[in-house]
Design a protein around this motif. Structure first.
Motif, PDB file in Angstrom:
ATOM      1  N   VAL A  16      51.924 -24.868 188.608  1.00  0.00           N
ATOM      2  CA  VAL A  16      50.965 -23.932 188.723  1.00  0.00           C
ATOM      3  C   VAL A  16      51.559 -22.989 187.583  1.00  0.00           C
ATOM      4  N   ASN A  17      52.373 -23.236 186.800  1.00  0.00           N
ATOM      5  CA  ASN A  17      52.743 -22.466 185.533  1.00  0.00           C
ATOM      6  C   ASN A  17      51.558 -22.726 184.565  1.00  0.00           C
ATOM      7  N   HIS A  18      51.021 -23.613 184.356  1.00  0.00           N
ATOM      8  CA  HIS A  18      49.919 -24.087 183.551  1.00  0.00           C
ATOM      9  C   HIS A  18      48.998 -24.941 184.163  1.00  0.00           C
ATOM     10  N   SER A  19      47.867 -25.170 183.713  1.00  0.00           N
ATOM     11  CA  SER A  19      47.019 -26.421 184.277  1.00  0.00           C
ATOM     12  C   SER A  19      46.552 -27.009 182.871  1.00  0.00           C
ATOM     13  N   SER A  20      45.605 -27.932 183.025  1.00  0.00           N
ATOM     14  CA  SER A  20      44.911 -28.777 181.945  1.00  0.00           C
ATOM     15  C   SER A  20      44.075 -27.534 181.254  1.00  0.00           C
ATOM     16  N   ASP A  21      43.765 -28.037 179.864  1.00  0.00           N
ATOM     17  CA  ASP A  21      42.684 -27.166 179.300  1.00  0.00           C
ATOM     18  C   ASP A  21      41.433 -27.700 179.637  1.00  0.00           C
ATOM     19  N   GLU A  22      41.467 -28.683 180.476  1.00  0.00           N
ATOM     20  CA  GLU A  22      40.007 -29.424 180.779  1.00  0.00           C
ATOM     21  C   GLU A  22      39.505 -28.801 182.379  1.00  0.00           C
ATOM     22  N   HIS A  23      40.625 -27.883 182.835  1.00  0.00           N
ATOM     23  CA  HIS A  23      40.278 -27.245 184.154  1.00  0.00           C
ATOM     24  C   HIS A  23      39.078 -26.265 184.023  1.00  0.00           C
TER      25      HIS A  23
ATOM     26  N   GLU B   7      55.837 -12.948 197.400  1.00  0.00           N
ATOM     27  CA  GLU B   7      54.475 -12.915 197.683  1.00  0.00           C
ATOM     28  C   GLU B   7      53.760 -14.308 198.182  1.00  0.00           C
ATOM     29  N   MET B   8      54.215 -15.383 197.496  1.00  0.00           N
ATOM     30  CA  MET B   8      53.808 -16.525 197.699  1.00  0.00           C
ATOM     31  C   MET B   8      54.305 -16.971 199.350  1.00  0.00           C
ATOM     32  N   ASN B   9      55.619 -16.747 199.382  1.00  0.00           N
ATOM     33  CA  ASN B   9      56.157 -16.820 200.578  1.00  0.00           C
ATOM     34  C   ASN B   9      55.369 -16.213 201.847  1.00  0.00           C
ATOM     35  N   SER B  10      55.185 -14.858 201.522  1.00  0.00           N
ATOM     36  CA  SER B  10      54.390 -14.018 202.537  1.00  0.00           C
ATOM     37  C   SER B  10      53.020 -14.547 202.748  1.00  0.00           C
ATOM     38  N   GLU B  11      52.366 -14.862 201.786  1.00  0.00           N
ATOM     39  CA  GLU B  11      50.920 -15.293 202.040  1.00  0.00           C
ATOM     40  C   GLU B  11      50.889 -16.962 202.446  1.00  0.00           C
ATOM     41  N   VAL B  12      51.788 -17.708 202.129  1.00  0.00           N
ATOM     42  CA  VAL B  12      51.696 -19.175 202.517  1.00  0.00           C
ATOM     43  C   VAL B  12      52.931 -19.793 203.140  1.00  0.00           C
ATOM     44  N   LEU B  13      54.042 -19.766 202.275  1.00  0.00           N
ATOM     45  CA  LEU B  13      55.154 -20.600 202.859  1.00  0.00           C
ATOM     46  C   LEU B  13      55.593 -20.417 204.119  1.00  0.00           C
ATOM     47  N   SER B  14      55.754 -18.995 204.488  1.00  0.00           N
ATOM     48  CA  SER B  14      56.531 -18.553 205.711  1.00  0.00           C
ATOM     49  C   SER B  14      55.434 -19.038 206.991  1.00  0.00           C
ATOM     50  N   LYS B  15      54.318 -19.536 206.739  1.00  0.00           N
ATOM     51  CA  LYS B  15      53.537 -19.817 207.706  1.00  0.00           C
ATOM     52  C   LYS B  15      53.570 -21.188 208.318  1.00  0.00           C
ATOM     53  N   TYR B  16      54.370 -22.194 207.554  1.00  0.00           N
ATOM     54  CA  TYR B  16      54.623 -23.506 207.960  1.00  0.00           C
ATOM     55  C   TYR B  16      55.981 -23.791 207.906  1.00  0.00           C
TER      56      TYR B  16
ATOM     57  N   TRP C 131      49.883 -15.027 185.706  1.00  0.00           N
ATOM     58  CA  TRP C 131      50.331 -14.714 186.842  1.00  0.00           C
ATOM     59  C   TRP C 131      50.167 -13.297 187.190  1.00  0.00           C
ATOM     60  N   GLU C 132      49.929 -12.494 185.944  1.00  0.00           N
ATOM     61  CA  GLU C 132      49.601 -11.138 186.141  1.00  0.00           C
ATOM     62  C   GLU C 132      48.462 -10.891 186.948  1.00  0.00           C
TER      63      GLU C 132
ATOM     64  N   GLN D 190      45.652 -15.412 194.038  1.00  0.00           N
ATOM     65  CA  GLN D 190      45.147 -15.768 195.380  1.00  0.00           C
ATOM     66  C   GLN D 190      44.523 -17.283 195.194  1.00  0.00           C
ATOM     67  N   GLU D 191      44.023 -17.501 194.119  1.00  0.00           N
ATOM     68  CA  GLU D 191      43.521 -18.999 194.100  1.00  0.00           C
ATOM     69  C   GLU D 191      44.536 -20.008 194.137  1.00  0.00           C
ATOM     70  N   VAL D 192      45.429 -19.727 193.670  1.00  0.00           N
ATOM     71  CA  VAL D 192      46.619 -20.794 193.681  1.00  0.00           C
ATOM     72  C   VAL D 192      47.213 -20.892 195.117  1.00  0.00           C
ATOM     73  N   TYR D 193      47.320 -19.587 195.946  1.00  0.00           N
ATOM     74  CA  TYR D 193      47.710 -19.573 197.139  1.00  0.00           C
ATOM     75  C   TYR D 193      46.776 -20.349 198.279  1.00  0.00           C
ATOM     76  N   ASP D 194      45.414 -20.107 197.970  1.00  0.00           N
ATOM     77  CA  ASP D 194      44.511 -20.911 198.672  1.00  0.00           C
ATOM     78  C   ASP D 194      44.223 -22.367 198.662  1.00  0.00           C
ATOM     79  N   MET D 195      44.587 -22.842 197.333  1.00  0.00           N
ATOM     80  CA  MET D 195      44.969 -24.053 197.009  1.00  0.00           C
ATOM     81  C   MET D 195      46.078 -24.907 197.885  1.00  0.00           C
ATOM     82  N   MET D 196      47.166 -24.028 197.812  1.00  0.00           N
ATOM     83  CA  MET D 196      48.370 -24.478 198.323  1.00  0.00           C
ATOM     84  C   MET D 196      48.097 -24.575 200.045  1.00  0.00           C
ATOM     85  N   THR D 197      47.469 -23.792 200.707  1.00  0.00           N
ATOM     86  CA  THR D 197      47.183 -23.820 201.960  1.00  0.00           C
ATOM     87  C   THR D 197      46.085 -24.849 202.171  1.00  0.00           C
TER      88      THR D 197
END
Length: 558
Positions: A101-108, A238-247, A172-173, A179-186
């Protein structure tokens, strides 16, 4: 001493394209992995780390993702993936997915929209800048050579890509992007996965204003401006609070350029960010001033210094990850051992050295049978984008000597790790019935899993024993590290201490005999020889003895 399952685990990394092909198209796939789960269960591993299997145009072998919630056609279907996960869980193993999630494809979809216009709702999902005086916005260089900026005619601006120009960096700013990334991780965690390995995760925060590096060259390395950036810990918390800590999960961050001080924050004991990170310091001990491709002989003293620093500096503060090769690094037995006369002995020694350190060990596919680097005859036989970009820059554009550059590729090229896994001595090493996407190492008739499983003294069964010892002795997981014989140029020896027990680990890194002398202050009552890669008299006096080439011994002292 806080016990955690991920500290006690051994992780096995699979690079899917090269693991096992089930349908004869020459490309490893999910059904191929599922067919080998009993092999992994016999080895004894706890967690399977699956390198990217997401939908991708494959510009960088799957690290350019066009859909984070779909499977690449070459690898199979989501049903095949579900079957793999179920097969792992039914055997008591876990799955760790790669998170890129530092980068995606240019076809995303996000980038397709982003480049349409400057006021598109997705524009700010990526890092766009106007040029300066007819040149790029700054002088940063891509990891894959050349400028880190790509001009886009449609909107007359440049986008940032720290890797291939088909891998635009995410912004990431932008809180909506996060939020899109966190939803995908979840979504993946709710499907049942057990963790994430996070690709170059410490690059997600760039320096304010994206300043040029002061080197003054047209393209200058900008690592100080996009590694461990100003908001990276904020984002991970933020990622930890939104996603990682819940699993109840395992997380490891790939963090090039991170110091032990950085690591103590990323992998802090409070658990506010990640469980552990991958360091690269020990991967650079054979790099000269010119970087990765400027190959110099490595010294045991440098390995001792780097490994000990990470062991000491994270003691009581964070957790180490342990590895000597992966999909981006050459084969460890070729790099740090002897892949000729002492291939078996040195492979076992290196495994002993690594698995007895404090941290979670990572095994890369084929390592457990002692697979080696490869020497292809021509540059055309290599597949890796990094190799081809470097060769083009140095030989085609820079007129450097072809053979000298090829020698660097033989030592450091990423395709060393990506040749197909050698399952047996049949055509294409049993990897595929078709034409493999990358040629098989010609030594597969001698080095293969079938042969290893038939030999009770093979590298495979040695790994099996190392993994079993870890489950039987808390000291191997939780004991405190201390280097001994620091100035010895042949032997890397260290102790691990927990309560009244001591582990003594002795590894001869030389291809000749070496004399081990027990330090005077190392007292013990009884001793037990836990593992060794040569025949040894278990009752031999250990105050002074001769180690054979690449010999390893581990004693439990009381």
């Amino acid at each position: 001493m806080e016990k955690k399952w991920w500290k006690e685990s051994v992780v096995y990394q699979i690079y899917p394209r090269s693991f096992k092909d089930s349908n004869g198209d020459g490309i490893g796939d999910l059904k191929g992995i599922t067919s080998k789960l009993d092999y992994l269960k016999e080895l004894g591993i706890d967690v399977l780390w699956l390198s990217p299997v997401y939908k991708s145009p494959n510009d960088d072998n799957g690290y350019d993702i066009s859909d984070y919630q779909a499977i690449m056609d070459e690898f199979g279907t989501m049903e095949d993936w579900d079957e793999l996960l179920a097969g792992l869980h039914s055997r008591g193993m876990k799955m760790m997915m790669d998170l890129v999630v530092n980068h995606s494809s240019d076809e995303h979809h996000w980038f397709v929209e982003s480049r349409k216009s400057k006021d598109n709702p997705y524009r700010d999902y990526y890092i766009w800048r106007p040029g300066k005086d007819g040149q790029e916005p700054n002088n940063w260089t891509s990891f894959f050579s050349g400028s880190a900026w790509q001009y886009d005619e449609h909107t007359d601006e440049y986008f940032l890509h720290l890797f291939s120009k088909k891998q635009p960096d995410l912004n990431w700013e932008n809180p909506k992007l996060r939020q899109e990334v966190y939803d995908m991780m979840t979504w993946w965690l709710d499907k049942g996965i057990d963790g994430f390995r996070m690709d170059v995760i410490n690059l997600i925060s760039k320096a304010d204003g994206l300043p040029s590096s002061p080197g003054g060259k047209r393209y200058d390395w900008g690592g100080d401006y996009f590694m461990n950036g100003p908001r990276v810990h904020e984002y991970l918390q933020e990622m930890n609070s939104e996603v990682l800590s819940k699993y109840d999960m395992i997380t490891v961050g790939e963090c090039p350029g991170a110091s032990t001080e950085d690591a103590a924050q990323y992998a802090n004991n409070e658990g506010t960010e990640l469980n552990m990170i991958f360091t690269f310091e020990h991967m650079d001990i054979d790099s000269g001033p010119g970087g990765k491709w400027d190959v110099k002989p490595w010294k045991l003293a440098d390995l001792k210094e780097v490994m000990s620093k990470w062991q000491y500096d994270l003691e009581g503060k964070g957790w180490n990850s342990l590895y000597l090769n992966n999909h981006d690094q050459p084969r460890m037995v070729s790099r740090f051992g002897d892949d000729g006369s002492y291939r078996v002995e040195s492979a076992k020694m290196l495994a002993t050295f690594l698995h007895m350190l404090k941290g979670t060990p990572y095994i890369y596919q084929g390592e457990e049978i002692g697979m080696t680097n490869v020497r292809f005859d021509s540059i055309e036989e290599y597949n890796d984008i990094e190799i081809h970009n470097m060769y083009g820059e140095k030989v085609i554009e820079g007129n450097e000597d072809h053979q000298r550059v090829m020698e660097a590729i033989y030592v450091k090229g990423r395709d060393n790790a990506r040749t197909p896994v050698q399952w047996d001595d049949s055509e294409n090493a049993g990897f595929t019935t078709g034409t493999p996407w990358l040629k098989v190492n010609p030594n597969y008739k001698e080095i293969n899993a079938k042969k290893a499983l038939e030999d009770k003294d093979s590298i495979f069964y040695y790994y099996q024993k190392l993994i079993q010892l870890r489950k039987e002795h808390d000291i191997i997981v939780y004991g405190k590290y201390e280097l001994i014989l620091e100035d010895n140029e042949q032997i890397y020896a260290y102790t691990r201490s927990l309560a009244d027990e001591k582990l003594l680990v002795i590894c001869n890194f030389a291809g000749e005999n070496a004399t081990f002398t027990l330090p005077n202050d190392l007292k013990y009552g009884s001793r037990e020889l836990l593992i060794h890669n040569y025949e040894v008299d278990a009752h031999e006096e250990i105050s002074n003895f001769v180690l054979k080439p690449y010999e390893a011994r581990v004693y439990l002292l009381n």
